[in-house]
Design a protein around this motif. Sequence first.
Motif, PDB file in Angstrom:
ATOM      1  N   TRP A 140      -7.683  -6.401   2.948  1.00 50.14           N
ATOM      2  CA  TRP A 140      -7.533  -5.082   2.362  1.00 50.14           C
ATOM      3  C   TRP A 140      -6.775  -4.187   3.341  1.00 50.14           C
ATOM      4  O   TRP A 140      -6.657  -4.484   4.529  1.00 50.14           O
ATOM      5  CB  TRP A 140      -8.908  -4.468   2.080  1.00 50.14           C
ATOM      6  N   TYR A 194      -8.909   2.632  -0.046  1.00 46.77           N
ATOM      7  CA  TYR A 194      -8.615   1.240   0.300  1.00 46.77           C
ATOM      8  C   TYR A 194      -7.693   0.675  -0.768  1.00 46.77           C
ATOM      9  O   TYR A 194      -7.711   1.122  -1.924  1.00 46.77           O
ATOM     10  CB  TYR A 194      -9.897   0.392   0.350  1.00 46.77           C
ATOM     11  N   ASP A 205      -6.402  -3.185  -2.270  1.00 47.11           N
ATOM     12  CA  ASP A 205      -6.442  -4.646  -2.279  1.00 47.11           C
ATOM     13  C   ASP A 205      -5.172  -5.128  -2.979  1.00 47.11           C
ATOM     14  O   ASP A 205      -5.053  -5.069  -4.201  1.00 47.11           O
ATOM     15  CB  ASP A 205      -7.690  -5.126  -3.018  1.00 47.11           C
ATOM     16  N   THR A 211       0.835  -1.207   0.000  1.00 44.37           N
ATOM     17  CA  THR A 211       0.000   0.000   0.000  1.00 44.37           C
ATOM     18  C   THR A 211       0.866   1.252   0.000  1.00 44.37           C
ATOM     19  O   THR A 211       0.599   2.222  -0.729  1.00 44.37           O
ATOM     20  CB  THR A 211      -0.921   0.000   1.231  1.00 44.37           C
TER      21      THR A 211
END
Length: 574
Positions: free
Chosen positions: A272, A288, A290, A32
């Motif tokens: 997530w 968010y 994934d 992320t």
Amino acid sequence: LSYGSSSPALSNRQRFPTFFRTHPSATLHNPTRVQLFKKWGWTKIATIQQTTEVFTSTLDDLDQRVKEAGLEITFRQSFFSDPAAPVRNLKRQDARIIVGLFYETEARKVFCEVYKEKLYGKKYVWFLIGWYADNWFRIKDPAINCTEAEMAEAVEGHVTTEIVMLNPENTRSISNMTSQEFIEKLQKRLGKNPEETGGFQEAPLAYDAIWALALALNKTSQELVKKGLRLEDFNYNNKNITDEIYRALNSSAFEGVSGHVVFDASGSRMAWTLIEQLQGGVYKKIGYYDSTKDNLSWYNNDKWIGGSPPADYTKVITTFRFLSQKLFISVSVLASLGIVLAVVCLAFNIYNGHVRYIQNSQPYLNNMTAVGCTLALAAVFPLGLDGYHIGPGLFPFVCQARLWLLGLGFSLAYGSMFTKIWWVHTVFTKKDDKKDKRKARNPRGEGKIPGTKIPRGKFPGNSRGIHGLGGLLLGFEGLGFPLGSRCSFWDPIVLLGTWEFTKEEPKSDMDVSILPQLEHCSSTKMNTWLGIFYGFKGLLLLLGIFLAYETKSVSTEKINDHRAVGMAIYNVAV
């Protein structure tokens, strides 16, 4: 089976062959973070970590992922208990995008130092772990000496990444509860503020861990019946039952209150990542991610103190300094007037060359002086040309013009004056023993030229002699020009680079640093040539000053302007 362990080391199947967790590994934050770095156009990252195994292994994983993405961790700082020195180092190294890995209590220490070092604001972005309490920076901590307002100012705008621990969708889980119904029931059981309850955020993971275990045991029981075994027969030496429980947990897949529960090959939860930003003292969801599908869901509600994401380093803007055009025009006008005056003097000297008074001042040498002054003044024009007027392709020619005009002009102008003063000194300054001999031969001074000590008919200052001397001295004084010519071929003077000055802060409120540069003519051996020419010309200047001083009291009609020449030599030296 764990619901709160995040250390990447627990993913090692050789060390922990039967370990599972509903809390994903801490390394799940890293994909992320890398995605956000790329989204906001950052390539230079700095890190500061608490010296513990979980953060060290997480940072090692981040380092590897950053390199794979073509990014770079430029600075890496760590601390055990006192973050003051590492924070100062980050400030000194001009770190802008900073990933912080530390526990909540250490986070307060770090950001108290961040406030003191002013390592926050529109130029900086901090990435923190998202599982701190929402009011972690407002909690009074005797270990720091910063106020709540100072802490709130320092942490404003930071970004957190956190594993999605509560299903954001309003779907019913395997327990027939939605995530919101679960939270409401939990809050009723607690009876106090959830923010003050340790482990509150991990509660959905703990709840789903119990469901995962229950489902795995049910599935194991069914498989054991086929083999004539029971769960009650389990012991830690029974590998068959252990293997069945392992297979059942490893194949778990159900909807829990924390989201879809599934484990990867290392037993870690796949989930997530929630991305939040502190805006006005409150955490706001901004997206968010994934990692399994490389899908970033973005809300476009991120806010920046400066209006846009900051740069990951201080951008240096190179600006060229050019000569003031007013100054260039003014000096050019003065030089033009000087050239006109030199031409007028040259024409006057040539036109009146037959006049005896002009002849006694050696007009040919005067003509050389006028031509030399004209060339030296003409050098003002190429000296004032820079990148404001011409392109890089013309600079080699301009550099050569500067060299030849100024050098040749000095050689002609000063060389002709030096010739006059040398001749006067040679004629009128004799050694004491020669003076004594002349006095002995002619004690009454009869037959001398009036105003001199030279016998009639013995005056050595005829035009042919002085012109020969002038040619000799000019040739000697201009000796550097054959060298300069060869230098032009061996080591050509061209625009090789620029001089850099101290970086300056812009007058406007911009996150840049201005680096002033000045174009200049140079060559690979410029210092050598300058040393040779300056040394040679400097010696001639010193010798000229000496000769002018020695002949200041001499009076002769043959060179009737030698005192003015001496004053001119003083001016040239100055």
